[in-house]
Design a protein around this motif. Structure first.
Motif, short mmCIF file in Angstrom:
data_model
loop_
_atom_site.label_atom_id
_atom_site.label_comp_id
_atom_site.label_asym_id
_atom_site.label_seq_id
_atom_site.Cartn_x
_atom_site.Cartn_y
_atom_site.Cartn_z
N ALA A 1 1.06 -1.29 -0.09
CA ALA A 1 -0.18 0.34 -0.02
C ALA A 1 0.99 1.44 0.22
CB ALA A 1 -1.16 -0.43 1.13
N GLU A 2 1.92 1.40 0.75
CA GLU A 2 2.42 2.62 1.34
C GLU A 2 4.01 1.72 1.72
OE1 GLU A 2 2.76 6.59 3.64
OE2 GLU A 2 1.19 5.60 2.91
N GLU A 3 4.72 2.53 1.05
CA GLU A 3 6.11 1.83 1.25
C GLU A 3 6.72 2.87 2.82
OE1 GLU A 3 8.55 3.54 -2.21
OE2 GLU A 3 9.03 1.24 -3.08
N PRO A 4 7.04 2.41 3.92
CA PRO A 4 7.54 3.14 4.86
C PRO A 4 9.29 4.01 4.92
CG PRO A 4 8.41 0.67 5.56
CD PRO A 4 7.97 0.87 3.36
N ALA A 5 8.53 5.39 5.18
CA ALA A 5 9.63 6.64 5.27
C ALA A 5 11.67 5.76 5.03
CB ALA A 5 9.14 7.60 5.91
N GLY A 6 12.12 6.36 4.06
CA GLY A 6 13.42 6.17 4.16
C GLY A 6 13.15 4.91 2.82
N PHE A 7 12.75 4.33 2.56
CA PHE A 7 12.66 2.51 2.80
C PHE A 7 12.19 2.49 1.35
CE2 PHE A 7 12.51 2.09 6.83
CZ PHE A 7 13.51 1.03 7.23
N THR A 8 12.57 1.65 -0.12
CA THR A 8 11.79 0.44 -0.88
C THR A 8 11.26 -0.97 -0.34
OG1 THR A 8 13.67 0.09 -2.08
CG2 THR A 8 13.14 2.35 -2.73
N ALA A 9 9.77 -0.91 -1.07
CA ALA A 9 9.58 -2.58 -0.91
C ALA A 9 8.54 -2.99 -1.63
CB ALA A 9 8.12 -2.00 0.98
#
Length: 190
Positions: A7-15
């Protein structure tokens, strides 16, 4: 219920997610990538997956996946202290360490090694790659430090600085490309 996407990547990460099948049943692997030169330490959080509903329809389902990430330097030395241990007065002393690139597939080059030691003591540092590529870079290096005969009585403190050919996470120095190892040793009085 089937996972469809992150749904949404955590801040600072790519998922990203990948759907696989085992024994005829789908399952998801979620890959979380930390950016280069991220701050060290533990980071905890969760990310949300968009899923189908319980009947396998639509995109209204949500599933939260917790994560724990430990960010470590890209290059490490084992042991992290170049220790001579107890050395007999007047005897030579040697210490060694293995330098490793921790990022899978990464190779590093060592440009130079300098030693700051006790006054008047000249240490010799050498380094050798294990299975280097054509450019002399390797995933592993052996670093050896030799102290001359006649170390003075007392502690043998100092720092071994290895200059690598490129910056790395956790690197020191102006260019972020220096790895430091503390020296330890003791020459007891007779």
């Amino acid at each position: 219920m089937r996972s469809l996407r992150v749904a949404e990547e955590p801040a600072g990460f790519t998922a990203r997610g990948e759907e696989l099948t085992q024994l005829g049943r789908p399952y998801w692997l979620v890959y979380l990538t930390v950016p280069p030169l991220a701050p060290f330490g533990v980071q905890r959080g969760s990310l949300e997956l968009i899923t189908t509903d319980d009947d396998g329809e639509g995109e209204d389902g949500r599933y939260r996946v917790p994560y724990v990430v430990q960010v470590v330097p890209d290059v490490s030395a084992t042991p992290s202290v170049a220790s001579f241990g107890l050395v007999q007065e007047g005897a030579p002393a040697r210490a060694s360490s293995e330098l490793r690139a921790l990022v899978p597939g990464a190779r590093i080059g060592v440009r130079s090694a300098t030693v700051e030691g006790p006054d008047g003591v000249r240490f010799e540092a050498s380094y050798a790659p294990e299975q280097p590529d054509d450019a002399g870079r390797s995933a592993r290096w052996t670093v050896t430090l030799a102290a001359p005969d006649g170390l003075p009585v007392g502690k043998a403190p100092g720092v071994l600085r290895l200059e690598l050919d490129e910056p790395f996470g956790g690197g020191k120095g102006e260019g972020g490309n220096v790895l430091e190892l503390r020296l330890r040793g003791q020459v007891p009085a007779r």
